[in-house]
Design a protein around this motif. Structure first.
Motif, PDB file in Angstrom:
ATOM      1  N   LYS A  81      15.756 -19.193  -5.085  1.00  0.00           N
ATOM      2  CA  LYS A  81      16.159 -17.881  -4.593  1.00  0.00           C
ATOM      3  C   LYS A  81      16.687 -17.970  -3.177  1.00  0.00           C
ATOM      4  O   LYS A  81      16.178 -18.745  -2.365  1.00  0.00           O
ATOM      5  CB  LYS A  81      14.983 -16.899  -4.636  1.00  0.00           C
ATOM      6  N   ASP A  82      17.720 -17.113  -2.910  1.00  0.00           N
ATOM      7  CA  ASP A  82      18.273 -17.024  -1.561  1.00  0.00           C
ATOM      8  C   ASP A  82      17.323 -16.196  -0.698  1.00  0.00           C
ATOM      9  O   ASP A  82      17.017 -15.056  -1.028  1.00  0.00           O
ATOM     10  CB  ASP A  82      19.649 -16.347  -1.609  1.00  0.00           C
ATOM     11  N   PRO A  83      16.828 -16.723   0.436  1.00  0.00           N
ATOM     12  CA  PRO A  83      15.877 -15.962   1.288  1.00  0.00           C
ATOM     13  C   PRO A  83      16.475 -14.676   1.851  1.00  0.00           C
ATOM     14  O   PRO A  83      15.759 -13.757   2.203  1.00  0.00           O
ATOM     15  CB  PRO A  83      15.535 -16.949   2.411  1.00  0.00           C
ATOM     16  N   LYS A  84      17.797 -14.577   1.947  1.00  0.00           N
ATOM     17  CA  LYS A  84      18.431 -13.366   2.466  1.00  0.00           C
ATOM     18  C   LYS A  84      18.504 -12.256   1.416  1.00  0.00           C
ATOM     19  O   LYS A  84      18.757 -11.104   1.743  1.00  0.00           O
ATOM     20  CB  LYS A  84      19.842 -13.667   2.963  1.00  0.00           C
ATOM     21  N   GLU A  85      18.277 -12.615   0.163  1.00  0.00           N
ATOM     22  CA  GLU A  85      18.442 -11.650  -0.910  1.00  0.00           C
ATOM     23  C   GLU A  85      17.434 -10.514  -0.830  1.00  0.00           C
ATOM     24  O   GLU A  85      17.702  -9.387  -1.239  1.00  0.00           O
ATOM     25  CB  GLU A  85      18.319 -12.360  -2.254  1.00  0.00           C
ATOM     26  N   LYS A  86      16.248 -10.761  -0.259  1.00  0.00           N
ATOM     27  CA  LYS A  86      15.223  -9.728  -0.177  1.00  0.00           C
ATOM     28  C   LYS A  86      15.658  -8.540   0.680  1.00  0.00           C
ATOM     29  O   LYS A  86      15.201  -7.416   0.492  1.00  0.00           O
ATOM     30  CB  LYS A  86      13.930 -10.306   0.384  1.00  0.00           C
ATOM     31  N   TRP A  87      16.588  -8.794   1.645  1.00  0.00           N
ATOM     32  CA  TRP A  87      17.024  -7.709   2.515  1.00  0.00           C
ATOM     33  C   TRP A  87      17.879  -6.677   1.780  1.00  0.00           C
ATOM     34  O   TRP A  87      18.042  -5.550   2.244  1.00  0.00           O
ATOM     35  CB  TRP A  87      17.797  -8.264   3.715  1.00  0.00           C
ATOM     36  N   VAL A  88      18.424  -7.083   0.638  1.00  0.00           N
ATOM     37  CA  VAL A  88      19.190  -6.139  -0.167  1.00  0.00           C
ATOM     38  C   VAL A  88      18.298  -4.985  -0.624  1.00  0.00           C
ATOM     39  O   VAL A  88      18.742  -3.845  -0.790  1.00  0.00           O
ATOM     40  CB  VAL A  88      19.825  -6.850  -1.377  1.00  0.00           C
ATOM     41  N   THR A  89      17.024  -5.265  -0.788  1.00  0.00           N
ATOM     42  CA  THR A  89      16.061  -4.228  -1.181  1.00  0.00           C
ATOM     43  C   THR A  89      15.380  -3.603   0.027  1.00  0.00           C
ATOM     44  O   THR A  89      15.176  -2.383   0.088  1.00  0.00           O
ATOM     45  CB  THR A  89      14.983  -4.841  -2.101  1.00  0.00           C
ATOM     46  N   ILE A  90      15.066  -4.421   1.022  1.00  0.00           N
ATOM     47  CA  ILE A  90      14.307  -3.930   2.180  1.00  0.00           C
ATOM     48  C   ILE A  90      15.104  -2.928   3.001  1.00  0.00           C
ATOM     49  O   ILE A  90      14.596  -1.874   3.404  1.00  0.00           O
ATOM     50  CB  ILE A  90      13.860  -5.120   3.064  1.00  0.00           C
ATOM     51  N   ILE A  91      16.390  -3.233   3.280  1.00  0.00           N
ATOM     52  CA  ILE A  91      17.195  -2.365   4.146  1.00  0.00           C
ATOM     53  C   ILE A  91      17.341  -0.957   3.577  1.00  0.00           C
ATOM     54  O   ILE A  91      17.123   0.030   4.295  1.00  0.00           O
ATOM     55  CB  ILE A  91      18.568  -3.011   4.422  1.00  0.00           C
ATOM     56  N   PRO A  92      17.705  -0.761   2.291  1.00  0.00           N
ATOM     57  CA  PRO A  92      17.771   0.612   1.759  1.00  0.00           C
ATOM     58  C   PRO A  92      16.424   1.339   1.817  1.00  0.00           C
ATOM     59  O   PRO A  92      16.371   2.530   2.114  1.00  0.00           O
ATOM     60  CB  PRO A  92      18.234   0.415   0.311  1.00  0.00           C
ATOM     61  N   LEU A  93      15.317   0.599   1.555  1.00  0.00           N
ATOM     62  CA  LEU A  93      14.007   1.238   1.618  1.00  0.00           C
ATOM     63  C   LEU A  93      13.672   1.684   3.036  1.00  0.00           C
ATOM     64  O   LEU A  93      13.115   2.767   3.246  1.00  0.00           O
ATOM     65  CB  LEU A  93      12.934   0.268   1.104  1.00  0.00           C
ATOM     66  N   LEU A  94      14.035   0.850   4.023  1.00  0.00           N
ATOM     67  CA  LEU A  94      13.814   1.237   5.412  1.00  0.00           C
ATOM     68  C   LEU A  94      14.640   2.474   5.780  1.00  0.00           C
ATOM     69  O   LEU A  94      14.176   3.362   6.493  1.00  0.00           O
ATOM     70  CB  LEU A  94      14.164   0.075   6.346  1.00  0.00           C
ATOM     71  N   GLY A  95      15.900   2.517   5.289  1.00  0.00           N
ATOM     72  CA  GLY A  95      16.758   3.669   5.552  1.00  0.00           C
ATOM     73  C   GLY A  95      16.167   4.953   4.989  1.00  0.00           C
ATOM     74  O   GLY A  95      16.160   5.995   5.650  1.00  0.00           O
TER      75      GLY A  95
END
Length: 455
Positions: A81-95
């Motif tokens: 897995k790409d370690p940056k891929e988790k931010w695809v989910t984290i950033i919208p949730l933070l928003g």
């Protein structure tokens, strides 16, 4: 029997013509070419072709799909897995989280500033018993009320009357005999004048210099005698007039001019409009406005600091009844239409009105302007005294409410014969008054905020 499958295979194959026999022969023998979409013959065993010689016979094959069993398809991208891929989910949730948090703070801040006051009823008028003289006073003046208005107000039933449980304020045309020859209207003579100024009680016609009496009669009534308030609410349910150059208004003045003459003691305009139709450039009866008036003198009126307009949606305010309201407290004042959620003007008393007015240091003649309110220590002065309600329909005027040179305005404000010019254009404006040329008031309600004036 017709062989459909064979015909399909043959028709699917492209044909390449070749010559057979001797060079001089014209006989052409077509040779079949393999269908590129059929299953390749080389992948078929001889036993499947039905040939004993091992030759593969042409046969049309069709594609057959089959379901793949779970886990039989390799997915190499799942192994690493790409370690940056988790931010695809984290950033919208933070928003979403921060958006909800900010919304909650804004709602909380808005709610904490809203105070649900307790009120005592002062007036609940539906005019079912006519015009109560203990509450309402008809004003009679000829001076133009400081705006150079063209109407004179009367105390008779021609211009203010109750019909079918509704109050009518109706402008009418002046008697031509009073305009076409030298005449004098003297309201002091019959004691009907509501002003103490001579200029507001007497006027006349002078055919030599072009001066005429007021070309229109209309009505203006107030609650000064029977219903006043210091902080509270007002609601007037009314249908505005339709007629060129009419000026309907629902507004308030102080009972006592404690801080000096207008506008030092303030004025509250709940609603002002124009009777012209929606094509009028400044806005006709499809637009209403609200404002506060205050200032050290008439040349320095800060009304422009909070004047707000509200346009009717796909209609006009003369097409039906609307409730024009006011809510007023020590901390704020606002006007609204039909519901408190539809606010027009809102002013918060969070700093002295002298600062809000942004007045110059001196007037036009060099006299230094003085703050007439700071001695009270209250930010809302002069809007901290008792006020009374006024309902009226004005006509014309020379203060700029109807702008010169727009929409065929038949007079110029600075002209000494403005009244006469308006009168001579009556064939243009009088027909527009015939159908709905009056303000109709269905009800008036006033409440006093608890803790003030005996409430």
């Amino acid at each position: 029997m017709y062989n459909h499958r064979q015909e399909t295979a043959n028709s699917s194959a492209a044909v390449t013509p070749v010559r057979a026999g001797t060079p001089d022969s014209d006989t052409i023998t077509p040779v079949a070419r393999i269908n590129p979409f059929a299953t390749p013959y080389g992948s078929m065993p001889a036993s499947r072709t039905g040939s004993t010689t091992g030759l593969q016979l042409p046969e049309q094959r069709y594609f057959h799909s089959r379901r793949m069993k779970k886990g039989t398809v390799e997915r190499p991208w799942m192994d690493r897995k790409d370690p940056k891929e988790k931010w695809v989910t984290i950033i919208p949730l933070l928003g979403i989280f921060f958006g909800l948090a900010i919304t909650g703070v804004l709602i909380w801040d808005g709610l904490r500033t809203v105070v649900n006051h307790v009120y005592c009823p002062v007036l609940d008028e539906d005019f079912s018993g006519g015009l109560n003289s203990a509450v309402w006073t008809k004003e009679a003046e000829v001076g133009g009320f400081g705006n150079g208005q063209f109407e004179m107000t009367t105390t008779n039933d021609e211009n203010v009357f109750v019909r079918d449980g509704q109050l009518y304020i109706k402008p009418t045309v002046q008697d031509p005999a009073l305009i076409e020859s030298n005449n004098v209207i003297d309201l002091l003579a019959d004691g009907s004048c509501s002003s103490t100024l001579w200029s507001n009680c007497i006027t006349g016609t002078n055919v030599t210099n072009g001066t005429i009496v007021n070309p229109v009669k209309s009505g203006r009534i107030n609650t000064k005698a029977g219903a006043t308030l210091q902080y509270g609410r007002v609601e007037v349910t009314a249908k505005l007039p339709a007629g060129d150059w009419m000026w309907p208004a629902i507004w308030m003045l102080p009972v006592d001019s404690k801080y000096g003459p207008w506008p030092r003691s303030g004025e509250i305009d709940i609603m002002e409009s124009r009777g012209n139709n929606y094509t009028y450039q400044q806005g006709g009866n499809n637009i209403v406005s609200s404002a506060l008036h205050w200032g050290p003198n008439s040349a320095n009126d800060a009304w422009w600091r909070n004047n707000v307009k509200r346009k009717a949606l796909h209609t006009t305010y003369s097409a039906g009844f609307h409730t024009f309201g006011l809510e007023w407290s020590e901390k704020y004042i606002f006007t609204y239409i039909d519901t408190r959620l539809l606010q027009v003007m809102y002013t918060q008393f969070d700093k002295p009105l002298w600062k809000l007015g942004q007045f110059p240091l001196s007037d036009s003649n060099g006299t230094r302007l003085q703050d007439p309110w700071s001695f009270t220590g209250r930010d809302n002065t002069p809007f901290d005294q008792e006020f009374y309600l006024i309902l009226n329909v004005g006509v014309g005027g020379t203060n700029g409410w109807f702008k010169d040179g727009e929409s065929n305005k038949p007079w110029v404000d600075s002209s000494k014969t403005a009244r006469k010019d308006f009168w001579e254009a009556r064939e243009q404006w009088e027909p527009t008054w015939e159908k709905d040329g009056q303000m109709i008031v269905k009800s008036v309600k006033i409440w006093q905020q608890q803790g003030y004036k005996g409430c």
